[in-house]
Design a protein around this motif. Structure first.
Motif, PDB file in Angstrom:
ATOM      1  N   GLU A   1      64.226  14.667  44.827  1.00 12.84           N
ATOM      2  CA  GLU A   1      65.103  15.819  44.266  1.00 12.84           C
ATOM      3  C   GLU A   1      65.421  15.515  42.954  1.00 12.84           C
ATOM      4  OE1 GLU A   1      68.640  17.399  43.240  1.00 12.84           O
ATOM      5  OE2 GLU A   1      68.701  15.580  43.759  1.00 12.84           O
ATOM      6  N   ARG A   2      65.726  14.174  42.499  1.00 12.05           N
ATOM      7  CA  ARG A   2      65.910  14.138  40.971  1.00 12.05           C
ATOM      8  C   ARG A   2      64.763  14.581  40.162  1.00 12.05           C
ATOM      9  NH1 ARG A   2      68.217   9.612  43.096  1.00 12.05           N
ATOM     10  NH2 ARG A   2      66.618   8.226  42.772  1.00 12.05           N
ATOM     11  N   GLU A   3      63.462  14.405  40.586  1.00  9.75           N
ATOM     12  CA  GLU A   3      62.472  14.652  39.698  1.00  9.75           C
ATOM     13  C   GLU A   3      62.504  16.226  39.802  1.00  9.75           C
ATOM     14  OE1 GLU A   3      59.026  14.561  37.501  1.00  9.75           O
ATOM     15  OE2 GLU A   3      60.553  12.942  38.079  1.00  9.75           O
TER      16      GLU A   3
ATOM     17  N   CYS B   1      62.782  19.185  48.494  1.00  9.76           N
ATOM     18  CA  CYS B   1      62.317  17.898  48.147  1.00  9.76           C
ATOM     19  C   CYS B   1      63.263  16.738  48.840  1.00  9.76           C
ATOM     20  CB  CYS B   1      62.651  17.784  46.598  1.00  9.76           C
ATOM     21  SG  CYS B   1      61.299  18.448  45.652  1.00  9.76           S
ATOM     22  N   LEU B   2      64.651  17.109  48.886  1.00 11.06           N
ATOM     23  CA  LEU B   2      65.303  16.246  49.628  1.00 11.06           C
ATOM     24  C   LEU B   2      65.243  16.082  51.297  1.00 11.06           C
ATOM     25  CD1 LEU B   2      68.025  14.471  49.299  1.00 11.06           C
ATOM     26  CD2 LEU B   2      69.249  16.630  50.150  1.00 11.06           C
ATOM     27  N   LEU B   3      64.797  17.221  51.668  1.00  9.43           N
ATOM     28  CA  LEU B   3      64.343  17.185  52.979  1.00  9.43           C
ATOM     29  C   LEU B   3      62.963  17.490  53.674  1.00  9.43           C
ATOM     30  CD1 LEU B   3      66.601  20.334  54.158  1.00  9.43           C
ATOM     31  CD2 LEU B   3      67.175  17.969  54.484  1.00  9.43           C
ATOM     32  N   HIS B   4      62.199  17.032  52.719  1.00 15.18           N
ATOM     33  CA  HIS B   4      60.549  16.987  52.938  1.00 15.18           C
ATOM     34  C   HIS B   4      60.200  15.893  53.884  1.00 15.18           C
ATOM     35  CE1 HIS B   4      59.984  13.759  49.813  1.00 15.18           C
ATOM     36  NE2 HIS B   4      58.686  13.708  50.468  1.00 15.18           N
ATOM     37  N   ASP B   5      60.983  14.801  53.977  1.00 13.43           N
ATOM     38  CA  ASP B   5      60.526  13.718  54.948  1.00 13.43           C
ATOM     39  C   ASP B   5      61.272  13.950  56.151  1.00 13.43           C
ATOM     40  OD1 ASP B   5      58.057  12.935  53.843  1.00 13.43           O
ATOM     41  OD2 ASP B   5      59.256  11.604  52.579  1.00 13.43           O
TER      42      ASP B   5
ATOM     43  N   GLN C   1      74.147  14.688  48.421  1.00 16.06           N
ATOM     44  CA  GLN C   1      73.260  15.660  47.926  1.00 16.06           C
ATOM     45  C   GLN C   1      72.933  16.878  48.769  1.00 16.06           C
ATOM     46  OE1 GLN C   1      73.298  15.176  44.797  1.00 16.06           O
ATOM     47  NE2 GLN C   1      71.786  16.728  44.284  1.00 16.06           N
ATOM     48  N   TYR C   2      72.654  16.758  49.833  1.00 16.75           N
ATOM     49  CA  TYR C   2      72.565  17.771  50.922  1.00 16.75           C
ATOM     50  C   TYR C   2      73.572  19.005  50.714  1.00 16.75           C
ATOM     51  CZ  TYR C   2      72.332  20.575  54.852  1.00 16.75           C
ATOM     52  OH  TYR C   2      72.435  21.951  55.768  1.00 16.75           O
ATOM     53  N   HIS C   3      74.882  18.358  50.843  1.00 12.93           N
ATOM     54  CA  HIS C   3      76.066  19.368  50.788  1.00 12.93           C
ATOM     55  C   HIS C   3      76.105  20.180  49.567  1.00 12.93           C
ATOM     56  CE1 HIS C   3      77.427  18.335  54.498  1.00 12.93           C
ATOM     57  NE2 HIS C   3      77.432  16.931  54.350  1.00 12.93           N
ATOM     58  N   ILE C   4      75.791  19.370  48.463  1.00  7.57           N
ATOM     59  CA  ILE C   4      75.833  20.214  47.037  1.00  7.57           C
ATOM     60  C   ILE C   4      74.370  21.222  46.784  1.00  7.57           C
ATOM     61  CG2 ILE C   4      75.194  19.779  44.535  1.00  7.57           C
ATOM     62  CD1 ILE C   4      76.527  16.975  44.933  1.00  7.57           C
ATOM     63  N   LEU C   5      73.378  20.970  47.661  1.00  8.57           N
ATOM     64  CA  LEU C   5      72.181  21.873  47.403  1.00  8.57           C
ATOM     65  C   LEU C   5      72.349  22.888  48.424  1.00  8.57           C
ATOM     66  CD1 LEU C   5      69.372  19.204  46.748  1.00  8.57           C
ATOM     67  CD2 LEU C   5      70.328  20.830  45.038  1.00  8.57           C
ATOM     68  N   SER C   6      72.963  22.797  49.520  1.00  6.45           N
ATOM     69  CA  SER C   6      72.871  23.690  50.534  1.00  6.45           C
ATOM     70  C   SER C   6      74.222  24.514  50.764  1.00  6.45           C
ATOM     71  CB  SER C   6      72.613  23.113  51.906  1.00  6.45           C
ATOM     72  OG  SER C   6      73.968  22.213  52.448  1.00  6.45           O
ATOM     73  N   GLY C   7      74.881  24.032  50.038  1.00 13.16           N
ATOM     74  CA  GLY C   7      76.482  24.589  49.908  1.00 13.16           C
ATOM     75  C   GLY C   7      77.168  24.841  51.536  1.00 13.16           C
ATOM     76  N   ARG C   8      76.665  23.939  52.231  1.00 12.58           N
ATOM     77  CA  ARG C   8      77.336  23.592  53.464  1.00 12.58           C
ATOM     78  C   ARG C   8      78.335  22.515  53.587  1.00 12.58           C
ATOM     79  NH1 ARG C   8      72.883  24.738  58.318  1.00 12.58           N
ATOM     80  NH2 ARG C   8      72.860  26.937  57.919  1.00 12.58           N
TER      81      ARG C   8
ATOM     82  N   LEU D   1      63.635  22.834  37.950  1.00 12.10           N
ATOM     83  CA  LEU D   1      63.427  23.569  39.301  1.00 12.10           C
ATOM     84  C   LEU D   1      64.721  23.924  39.964  1.00 12.10           C
ATOM     85  CD1 LEU D   1      60.151  21.746  40.616  1.00 12.10           C
ATOM     86  CD2 LEU D   1      60.335  23.933  39.535  1.00 12.10           C
ATOM     87  N   GLY D   2      64.874  24.948  40.737  1.00  8.95           N
ATOM     88  CA  GLY D   2      66.274  25.423  41.319  1.00  8.95           C
ATOM     89  C   GLY D   2      66.550  24.814  42.521  1.00  8.95           C
ATOM     90  N   LYS D   3      67.454  25.335  43.032  1.00  5.22           N
ATOM     91  CA  LYS D   3      68.285  24.320  44.132  1.00  5.22           C
ATOM     92  C   LYS D   3      67.429  24.516  45.360  1.00  5.22           C
ATOM     93  CE  LYS D   3      73.256  24.081  43.168  1.00  5.22           C
ATOM     94  NZ  LYS D   3      74.483  24.818  43.794  1.00  5.22           N
ATOM     95  N   ARG D   4      66.840  25.514  45.493  1.00  2.00           N
ATOM     96  CA  ARG D   4      65.940  25.583  46.806  1.00  2.00           C
ATOM     97  C   ARG D   4      64.779  24.598  46.736  1.00  2.00           C
ATOM     98  NH1 ARG D   4      64.437  29.807  50.514  1.00  2.00           N
ATOM     99  NH2 ARG D   4      62.171  29.927  50.614  1.00  2.00           N
TER     100      ARG D   4
END
Length: 182
Positions: free
Chosen positions: A59-61, A75-79, A175-182, A67-70
């Motif tokens: 995600e940091r990369e 990247c954060l969730l890929h695994d 980081q999930y909460h920041i990126l997802s807005g949830r 690259l955008g939040k999507r």
């Protein structure tokens, strides 16, 4: 726990059949907890380095590449599927196409459940390139091994130091909460 022999019991107490999951069974807290305790490379590295640390590095990369939040969320969730079905290392996974199909279906349900939507082929290719880049540099740092003939260009700093799993779990969730807005 249900009587279904195909289900696992998650850390949060949810029974899930990993090959027939329902979106309401997916919980980011289960994912962050589990991935913070799973070791990369089946443990064939110098010290414990979690799958969650790897996902955070990806995600940091992505962020360093502008690259955008999507894509960063992908990247954060890929695994994330590894929370439910663990992982097979690449040489083994190639020989078990049914595992890969199930993993792909599970990942789609995870993306849906966590509000990420489905990545298009270009987005997923970018995630794959970042994943490979991190794989190369993680193995270089953790084993002194260069997995590919060409060193992929890395944009973000990378450390593979041991971090307490609870701290990594908290970073992953934040980081999930920041990126997802949830």
């Amino acid at each position: 726990m249900s009587d279904n022999p195909n289900e696992i019991l998650t850390w949060g107490g949810v029974s899930v059949d990993p090959f027939s999951p329902l979106p309401e069974q997916i919980d980011i807290r289960d994912i962050s907890h589990s991935l913070s305790l799973l070791c990369r490379a089946n443990g064939h590295i110098d010290h414990f380095y979690s799958v969650a640390q790897h996902c955070l590095a990806c995600e940091r990369e992505a962020a360093a590449r502008g690259l955008g939040k999507r894509i960063r969320l992908y990247c954060l969730l890929h695994d994330a599927s590894e929370c439910y079905i663990s992982d097979l290392i690449r040489p083994i996974k190639r020989r078990f196409p049914l595992y890969s199909e199930g993993e792909s279906r599970l990942q789609q349900v995870i993306f849906q459940a966590l509000g990420a939507g489905q990545p298009n082929p270009d987005e997923w290719q970018q995630v794959g390139e970042i994943d490979d880049c991190m794989l190369y540099h993680e193995f270089s740092l953790l084993r002194g091994v260069h997995l590919f003939d060409r060193e992929p260009v890395r944009f973000a700093p990378l450390t593979c130091e041991f971090e307490q799993p609870a701290a990594v779990e908290a970073k992953y969730l934040e980081q999930y909460h920041i990126l997802s807005g949830r």
